[in-house]
Design an enzyme around this catalytic site. Structure first.
Site, mmCIF file in Angstrom:
data_model
loop_
_atom_site.group_PDB
_atom_site.id
_atom_site.type_symbol
_atom_site.label_atom_id
_atom_site.label_comp_id
_atom_site.label_asym_id
_atom_site.label_seq_id
_atom_site.Cartn_x
_atom_site.Cartn_y
_atom_site.Cartn_z
ATOM 1 N N GLY A 16 24.141 15.762 33.314
ATOM 2 C CA GLY A 16 25.081 14.889 34.373
ATOM 3 C C GLY A 16 25.192 13.373 33.345
ATOM 4 N N ARG A 17 25.905 13.143 34.131
ATOM 5 C CA ARG A 17 26.284 10.925 33.587
ATOM 6 C C ARG A 17 26.953 10.080 34.926
ATOM 7 N NH1 ARG A 17 27.062 8.293 29.603
ATOM 8 N NH2 ARG A 17 26.452 10.201 28.269
ATOM 9 N N GLY A 18 25.668 9.521 35.166
ATOM 10 C CA GLY A 18 26.042 8.681 36.221
ATOM 11 C C GLY A 18 27.520 7.371 35.517
ATOM 12 N N GLY A 19 26.980 5.998 36.341
ATOM 13 C CA GLY A 19 27.749 5.157 36.312
ATOM 14 C C GLY A 19 27.189 4.672 34.441
ATOM 15 N N GLY A 21 25.029 5.590 32.349
ATOM 16 C CA GLY A 21 24.016 5.806 31.887
ATOM 17 C C GLY A 21 24.431 7.846 31.682
ATOM 18 N N VAL A 23 21.789 11.342 32.404
ATOM 19 C CA VAL A 23 20.793 11.793 32.893
ATOM 20 C C VAL A 23 20.651 13.112 32.401
ATOM 21 C CG1 VAL A 23 19.721 13.114 35.503
ATOM 22 C CG2 VAL A 23 21.674 11.469 35.542
ATOM 23 N N LYS A 38 17.019 9.507 33.977
ATOM 24 C CA LYS A 38 18.388 8.308 34.284
ATOM 25 C C LYS A 38 17.958 7.894 33.358
ATOM 26 C CE LYS A 38 21.065 7.383 36.925
ATOM 27 N NZ LYS A 38 21.843 6.738 38.337
ATOM 28 N N ASP A 127 27.679 3.089 47.755
ATOM 29 C CA ASP A 127 28.140 4.225 47.368
ATOM 30 C C ASP A 127 28.394 5.497 47.598
ATOM 31 O OD1 ASP A 127 30.134 4.957 44.875
ATOM 32 O OD2 ASP A 127 28.202 4.456 43.225
#
Length: 413
Positions: A16-19, A21, A23, A38, A127
């Site tokens: 996955g990808r966060g805001g 960085g 994951v 992360k 958020d």
């Protein structure tokens, strides 16, 4: 794949990808388990401070996905969490569309339960949205929700990392007071929970601004189509534009939801079951359910050069020279005894010479003057070598003094 971070976490594959960085699924070599890691770049001071805030959260709750540990390596940092493989609420809506009301109530109750634990720590999430609410892969069983991504969360009373006129969060899930620049508070999280609940039961992202205008101009509207009235009363309270007319705590919202569930109709017999399946997929080659497969080459450490090989020393038993590999002799047919030369059991690498001890000094015969030559022992009678005598320091000093006096007496005479 295979990079070892900080000598402990082996990055397996991105999940996955966060805001700020990516994951990764990673293998924790110390705890012997898979974790979600992360990884962030220390690009600026704000990013690093937000990382410090996020990794410092230690909320132990079944419906909260908080960081467990962290590590730093050069210009990168990471923190780890449990692996949650069932995807997010956004994936679930993409697969099934609108969800049954009772199923939504189960998810809403778990979300409010986790949010109660977060608020009890004085933390405002800021958020809450479908993509940040993850699910365990429970199949057709009871769903298990985890509130995640505390990247912009903050404790009440902490200094803000952005200008007061800059709103942090995801557009479309802001509470009205956030748009006015007020300090983040718990009711703002509850407004976002109301929007998420409406999204789950209608299958469409709600228009927050249009809802606020309708509530402000016409009061609480009627329940949308396919939304049961008891559940709508809870959702409408969460969506009140005035934060003081809204639920003030997640605990109060849970109590109202429990009363509403008692009034909901029973599910239809032919209602399609909702299945939450594994969204991560299989592990890459070289990894199994219990970690890296046996016999696999160890992964290199991140940004680490392999150590130089130490100079080899000869093996006194094998006769191998330095720098050569010692291998067992290949099996072959034995030679005839007449042709095969005899081989010693341990072929020597070089002649061995034992250290020779110093000869024991022979005392002079009686009558030999001081400083005179000591006669050699007669031939044919070799003396047995032995270890050098152990002479005490005072005796040695006395002997040297006597020798000096004898030399002086000879000189004077």
């Amino acid at each position: 794949m295979g990079e070892v971070f900080a000598g402990r976490y082996e990055l397996v594959d991105p999940i996955g990808r966060g805001g700020v960085g990516a994951v990764w699924r990673a293998w924790d070599q110390r705890r012997r388990r898979y974790v979600a890691a992360k990884v962030l770049q220390q690009s600026d001071a704000h990013t690093l401070l937000r990382f410090v805030r996020e990794q410092a959260l230690r909320i132990d709750h079944p419906h909260v996905l908080a960081p467990m540990s962290w590590a730093a390596d050069d210009d990168k940092v990471l923190f780890t969490m449990d692996v949650v493989s069932g995807g997010s609420l956004a994936h679930l809506i993409g697969d099934y569309g609108p969800l049954p009301p009772r199923f939504v109530c189960v998810l809403l109750d778990q979300l409010l339960s986790g949010l109660t634990a977060v608020h009890a720590e004085g933390v405002v999430h800021r958020d809450i949205k479908p993509a940040n609410i993850l699910l365990e892969a429970t199949g057709t069983g009871r769903p298990h929700l985890r509130l995640s991504d505390f990247g912009i969360a903050m404790r009440k009373g902490e200094p803000r990392l952005t200008d007061t006129n800059y709103v942090m969060g995801t557009p479309g899930y802001f509470a009205p007071e956030q748009m006015l620049g007020e300090e983040p508070d718990f009711p703002a999280d509850l407004f976002a929970v109301g929007l998420v609940t409406l999204y789950l039961i209608t299958g469409r992202k709600p228009d927050a601004e249009a809802l606020v205008r309708r509530f402000t101009e016409h009061g609480t509207p009627n329940a949308p189509e396919d939304v049961p009235e008891p559940l709508w009363q809870v959702i409408a309270n969460l969506l009140q534009p005035d934060p003081y007319a809204r639920f003030r705590t997640a605990t109060g919202a849970r109590k109202a939801l429990a009363a509403a569930v008692e009034l909901l109709p029973e599910p239809a017999p032919d209602e399609e079951p909702i299945e939450v399946f594994d969204q991560l997929g299989p592990l890459p080659p070289g990894f199994g359910p219990n970690g890296p497969c046996p016999g696999r080459d160890p992964a290199p450490d991140a940004d680490e050069e392999p150590p130089p090989a130490a100079p080899a020393e000869p093996d006194p038993e094998s006769g191998a020279e330095p720098g050569t590999e010692s291998r067992p002799a290949p099996r072959s047919e034995p030679e005839p005894a007449a042709l095969a030369p005899p081989q010693p059991a341990y072929p020597p690498t070089r002649p061995y010479t034992a250290p020779q001890p110093l000869p024991r000094p022979v005392p002079p015969p009686p009558g030999t003057p001081a400083g005179g030559a000591v006669p050699a022992p007669p031939p044919g009678r070799p003396k047995r070598p032995g270890p050098p005598p152990k002479v005490a320091v005072p005796v040695l000093v006395f002997a040297l003094l006597c020798l000096a006096v004898g030399i002086w007496a000879l000189t004077v005479s």
